[in-house]
Design an enzyme around this catalytic site. Structure first.
Site, PDB file in Angstrom:
ATOM      1  N   LYS A  98      24.025  74.865   8.484  1.00 52.55           N
ATOM      2  CA  LYS A  98      24.312  76.251   8.110  1.00 52.55           C
ATOM      3  C   LYS A  98      25.302  76.236   6.950  1.00 52.55           C
ATOM      4  O   LYS A  98      26.265  75.452   6.958  1.00 52.55           O
ATOM      5  CB  LYS A  98      24.910  76.982   9.314  1.00 52.55           C
ATOM      6  CG  LYS A  98      25.144  78.481   9.106  1.00 52.55           C
ATOM      7  CD  LYS A  98      25.712  79.135  10.374  1.00 52.55           C
ATOM      8  CE  LYS A  98      25.921  80.629  10.219  1.00 52.55           C
ATOM      9  NZ  LYS A  98      26.500  81.241  11.431  1.00 52.55           N
ATOM     10  N   SER A 148      24.098  85.359  13.210  1.00 53.45           N
ATOM     11  CA  SER A 148      24.109  85.075  11.792  1.00 53.45           C
ATOM     12  C   SER A 148      23.441  83.769  11.397  1.00 53.45           C
ATOM     13  O   SER A 148      23.060  83.588  10.244  1.00 53.45           O
ATOM     14  CB  SER A 148      25.551  85.047  11.303  1.00 53.45           C
ATOM     15  OG  SER A 148      26.252  83.956  11.872  1.00 53.45           O
ATOM     16  N   SER A 180      26.060  84.015  17.415  1.00 55.13           N
ATOM     17  CA  SER A 180      25.335  83.673  16.192  1.00 55.13           C
ATOM     18  C   SER A 180      24.440  82.448  16.262  1.00 55.13           C
ATOM     19  O   SER A 180      23.623  82.234  15.375  1.00 55.13           O
ATOM     20  CB  SER A 180      26.318  83.494  15.031  1.00 55.13           C
ATOM     21  OG  SER A 180      26.685  84.751  14.527  1.00 55.13           O
TER      22      SER A 180
END
Lengths: 93, 475, 458
Positions: free
Chosen positions: C46, C121, C145
């Site tokens: 990420k 997210s 997330s």
């Protein structure tokens, strides 16, 4: 309805908003603040605030020197530099 | 109407650690710009602070030296404000739970012993340094993240002299404790001044004026004097003072109101989520207590009492802890501590400043000073020769006794030798002899000088005087 | 392939080829070893975790050109384990969002239906795993997330206990809630990944000094006799009926496998969203203060620093980030701190206390991960509060600092969209969660279903 002075707070946070954003945020934030008001239903008298998710104390490091970055690497991501310094608009005190 | 001033001081001191507060970058003055920096002290995305244990230890030690209470719990907070020299746009500091609590400093000022309360001494981090050019500024973060102790006094200082004496005492205490080198020229000590004025007899404090970021004590003194006079003048003329921050302009010698457009400060403090709180154990406090040293005021009193030194000499010694330590070693076995102090304060300091040496660099040892004083005291050498011996020991590190023997500097007290010198001088200076006989005391001094010269300074001056007098007056 | 779902922000092609070659040589020379459990395995990261020499944009315009000069501790751990770190994954800007629509370069699409969001997210982290673009990925979980995208995309999402995995090098959203974790195809992969990224880190003061167990070994044992709680408050109003029924079936499955299911209560759950949004935004407002265009990042010049800050941050941050910074600034500002921030911290104690209490009687909790399946792109963009409420099942465990895992437990029929089952445990009970999740996975085949990925582009 909770009113929030969006312009003032945005300035504190150093964020320039367009007028349209200011109005929209104003409405949305009031709605959110109204929602979070539900916390007032709870009696928290005598409850300790929780700042951390783990109960550690006295976390320190030894006073030891580690290598630093080179000036070149330090400034590599800088939008503007001058004589090895981070260049900024003139600071007036 | 008579007015009085009330001063409170916030003193920021860089701690003497090897590395910075939150990262391993070296804590060292100078260096090329932005070379003592890393992702942590530059506030790069993703980094985390880890507290330097030595900085915490020095903070607690300071608390002990300043008679502060020590808390069961301490923590760090974020103080939020945007400024180009703040690499995270918040400063990590101790807001409501500092590592030390109330204390006090005792010191002498204007021949009185004074006591000023310490509100707290808390640990925080220094910021970067800006340089200003024609149209732009530049920031160097070498200093950012250096551990900084903020020592806040109570508003209990009542004169500019007292403020100045407080600052000097504080500085000496911190140097004594090994807390900070307090090198003003390197910006290791800075202070914020708070001064208010009120009519004598009024209980409430007047409007507080803050003067920020003074980087010299002489500047602080000047700014306080100026501000005191300004405030009294405003009040005398029937004006009113406002609570404000003013800036000291050293070149103009005045303070100016900082009517910047900047918005009112709202620091939005919050507990630092990246650092855990501190709950010091008694054992840790006890281990730090072992580093507590004698305070300068106590040492001063001891020197006056134990060594019989005059206040001026003690002050000079005490304000320089390494020199004071040197003195104590030299005076330890001496019967003449005053003579030891004189040699150190006059000869040693002069030589050190001339050759730019610090106490650690010295070849001449405290025992040498003791020995030299003994040589003079026992009449082995006279005090003039002592100067020469001192210089030779300073240069070589050899023992005074050795130098005296090597150079044949022992005092000549042998009467036949002195008689011979005196006879020669009397013979060569009939005019002076006549003058002395006529009652001119100066003439004898001249003749004495001639004998000393003839003996290359080694003659026992007291003996020379006696012999001359006897020979001239009772030939 | 990634054109369709847009999971990646950048890929280091040359770097990965070099790494792969090295890994091949190592395998040829020394064979596989337990010290290098990820040798030659492509892992995507990420774009919120620092990787030396790689971009670190956090999905933000403000950091679009930022290249990290250092490695996050977890990235070092991955590299030491032999992983090929080859690409940076899309996300909501600074991890703020539940749909990955707040990325400055556009959303990631759900691999099961390109017109839908992948969750957020860490949308890129879940979508890339489901679309077989990598074996596993790293993500971060501040309020769900990792778990919510896992649920919405149909893979495993593990949020370890706060303090289990180092946060050094994780760009902070809310420091006291953030935790690094992983998305994987199977529970066993999650155990392997957790074993690699766990452990004490002296660079992170909130990291817990505690040894790392052999997580994979936990999968060997059975859940027979375990007590699992079903918190009634998690079956919220407005929950999609298919989600509710899938969870019920999953619970029955757990019972079949030998677990004892008991209904329990976490009475302060209804305050979690309010509490979370105050704490998370307050911390975010100060964490994101450093993005000012001075030392790095995008800059819009100004005649003085103040103007520069306002212009840079005004145009560099996206809307959701600005909204949250303003909310966070407000709740910390003079006169409001006690009413909002302090109050929320006290409520946080109550919420954490609920868990402590309930974990005295059960080994773990079972809940839905998300009250709904993936929604349409754009559907909730104009209603931030509705978006926040979608995190209701996940964010309490961040407030408490517990661990949690989401695993596939079903699908809706038309359209075919995955449903996730969440297991929550007390601090450092990852082994228990992996054991339950592993047994469930063994007994079901939800994790075997794959979306059809077309390469035409969304």
């Amino acid at each position: 309805m909770q009113e929030i002075n969006v312009q003032y707070v945005a300035e504190l946070a150093r964020i320039r908003l367009t007028e349209e954003e200011e109005t929209r945020f104003g409405g949305q934030l009031s709605q959110i603040l109204e929602y979070v008001d539900k916390l007032n239903q709870l009696d928290v008298e005598g409850i300790d605030p929780m700042t951390h998710a783990v109960p550690l104390v006295n976390v320190t490091r030894k006073d030891e020197v580690q290598p630093s970055l080179s000036n070149e690497l330090a400034l590599k991501n800088a939008p503007a530099s001058l004589n090895g310094l981070f260049k900024v608009p003139k600071i007036v005190e | 109407m008579e007015y009085e001033i009330v001063i409170g001081l916030e003193t920021h001191v860089q701690l003497k650690t090897r590395s910075k507060m939150w990262c391993g970058c070296v804590n060292q003055f100078g260096g090329e710009p932005n070379t003592h920096v890393c992702p942590v002290c530059l506030g790069f995305p993703g980094v985390l602070p880890v507290a330097n244990e030595e900085a915490l230890r020095l903070t607690v030690l300071t608390g002990m030296l300043l008679n502060c209470g020590l808390p069961k719990r301490a923590k760090f907070d974020r103080k939020n404000y945007f400024y180009p020299d703040a690499s995270k746009n918040y400063q990590i500091t101790q807001y409501d739970l500092p590592s030390t609590l109330k204390g006090c400093v005792e010191f002498e000022s204007e021949n009185k012993t004074c006591r000023v309360g310490i509100t707290r001494a808390h640990l925080e981090e220094d910021v970067g340094k800006s340089s200003h050019f024609d149209r732009v500024s530049g920031v160097d973060f070498n200093r950012a993240g250096v551990p900084l102790l903020e020592i806040v006094s109570e508003p209990e200082i009542t004169s500019v002299q007292m403020a100045s004496d407080y600052l000097n005492e504080l500085k000496t205490i911190l140097i004594y404790g090994g807390i900070s080198d307090c090198d003003m020229e390197k910006g290791m000590v800075r202070c914020d001044l708070n001064l208010s004025t009120r009519p004598v007899g009024q209980k409430e404090l007047g409007k507080k004026v803050e003067i920020k970021n003074m980087n010299s004590f002489s500047g602080a003194r000047k700014a306080l004097t100026y501000e005191m006079n300004r405030q009294i003048k405003v009040l005398r003329n029937g004006g009113a003072l406002i609570q404000e921050t003013r800036r000291w302009d050293d070149a103009e010698g005045m303070t100016h109101s900082m009517r910047s457009k900047e918005m009112a400060h709202d620091y939005r403090y919050l507990p630092e989520p990246d650092l855990m709180p501190f709950e010091p154990e008694t054992a840790w406090y006890d281990s730090i207590r072992e580093s507590v040293v004698e305070l300068p005021l106590a040492r001063k009193r001891r020197y006056m009492k134990d060594y019989g030194l005059p206040p001026k000499d003690t002050e000079t010694l005490v304000s320089n802890p390494s020199l004071a330590g040197y003195f104590e070693k030299a005076a330890e076995h001496s019967k003449k501590p005053k003579a030891v102090a004189n040699l150190i304060l006059n000869n040693l300091r002069a030589c050190m400043s001339e050759s730019n040496h610090s106490v650690d660099d010295l070849k001449i040892q405290p025992t040498h000073i003791h020995e030299l004083v003994q040589l003079v005291d026992s009449g082995k050498i006279n005090s003039r020769i002592a100067q020469e011996v001192f210089n030779a020991v300073y240069e070589s590190g050899k023992s005074p006794q050795g130098i005296v023997e090597e150079k044949g500097l022992a005092q000549v007290s042998d009467s036949s030798t002195i008689d011979a010198f005196c006879d020669e001088v009397i013979k060569a200076n009939p005019k002076s002899v006549e003058d002395f006989q006529a009652g001119k005391q100066n003439a004898l001094n001249f003749l004495k000088g001639q004998v000393m010269r003839l003996s290359k300074g080694k003659a026992n001056p007291a003996l020379v005087g006696q012999v001359l007098e006897k020979r001239i007056l009772n030939p | 392939m990634d054109k369709s779902i847009h999971a990646f922000l950048s890929i280091n092609k040359q770097g990965v080829l070099d790494q792969a070659e090295k890994a091949d040589r190592e395998i040829a020379e020394k064979g596989l070893s337990a010290d290098r459990p990820l040798l030659g395995i492509p892992i995507a990261i990420k774009d919120v975790l620092a990787e030396k020499g790689a971009p670190l944009t956090c999905g933000s315009r403000l950091l679009r050109d930022f290249v990290s000069p250092y490695d996050a501790t977890v990235v070092t751990q991955l590299k030491n384990a032999g992983a090929l770190t080859f690409g940076r994954l899309n996300m909501d800007e600074f991890a703020m969002g539940s749909s990955t629509e707040n990325s400055s370069v556009g959303p990631t699409c759900n691999p099961w239906d390109y017109s839908r969001i992948p969750g957020g997210s860490s949308g890129g982290s879940a979508a890339s795993v489901v679309a077989d673009e990598c074996i596993a990925s790293l993500g971060s979980d501040t309020g769900g997330s990792i778990r919510q995208p896992a649920s919405l995309c149909g893979c495993v999402g593990l949020k370890p206990t706060y303090g289990r995995v180092s946060r050094y090098g994780l760009v902070a959203f809310a420091s006291s809630l953030d935790q690094v974790g992983c998305n994987t195809k199977t529970v066993s992969d999650a155990a392997t990944m957790l074993g690699v990224i766990s452990g004490y880190d002296k660079r992170d003061s909130t990291s817990v000094p505690r040894s790392v167990p052999e997580y994979s070994a936990a999968l060997q044992s059975s859940i027979k006799g375990m007590k699992i709680g079903l918190p009634k408050e998690y079956f919220v109003e407005g929950m999609q009926p298919e989600v509710a029924s899938s969870i019920r079936q999953a619970v029955e499955k757990l019972e079949e496998l030998g677990a004892e299911i008991v209904e329990v209560s976490l009475p302060h759950t209804e305050y979690a969203v309010a509490c979370y949004y105050i704490i998370a935004t307050a911390e975010a407002s100060t964490n994101l203060a450093r993005f000012d265009g001075i030392r790095y990042g995008y800059r819009v010049d100004g005649k003085n620093p103040f103007e520069l800050y306002c212009a840079t941050r005004g145009s560099g941050f996206g809307e959701e980030v600005k909204r949250r910074i303003i909310l966070g600034t407000y709740v910390l500002s003079s006169g409001y701190y006690d009413a909002y921030y302090l109050k929320a911290q006290k409520v946080r104690s109550l919420i954490a206390g609920d868990f402590t209490k309930v974990f005295e009687t059960v080994d773990a909790l079972v809940t839905p991960t998300s009250p709904t399946t993936a929604w349409k792109l754009g559907e909730k963009m104009d209603d931030p509060l509705q978006m926040y409420l979608s995190d209701v099942c996940t964010l309490s465990s961040n407030l408490a600092g517990n661990c949690g895992i989401s695993i596939p437990c079903g699908f809706t029929d038309n359209p075919t969209l995955p449903i996730g089952l969440q297991l929550l445990g007390p601090p450092f009970s990852e082994e228990t969660l992996l054991k339950i999740a592993g047994d469930f996975e063994q007994a079901t085949d939800w994790h075997c279903r794959k979306p059809v990925i077309n390469n035409a582009g969304a």
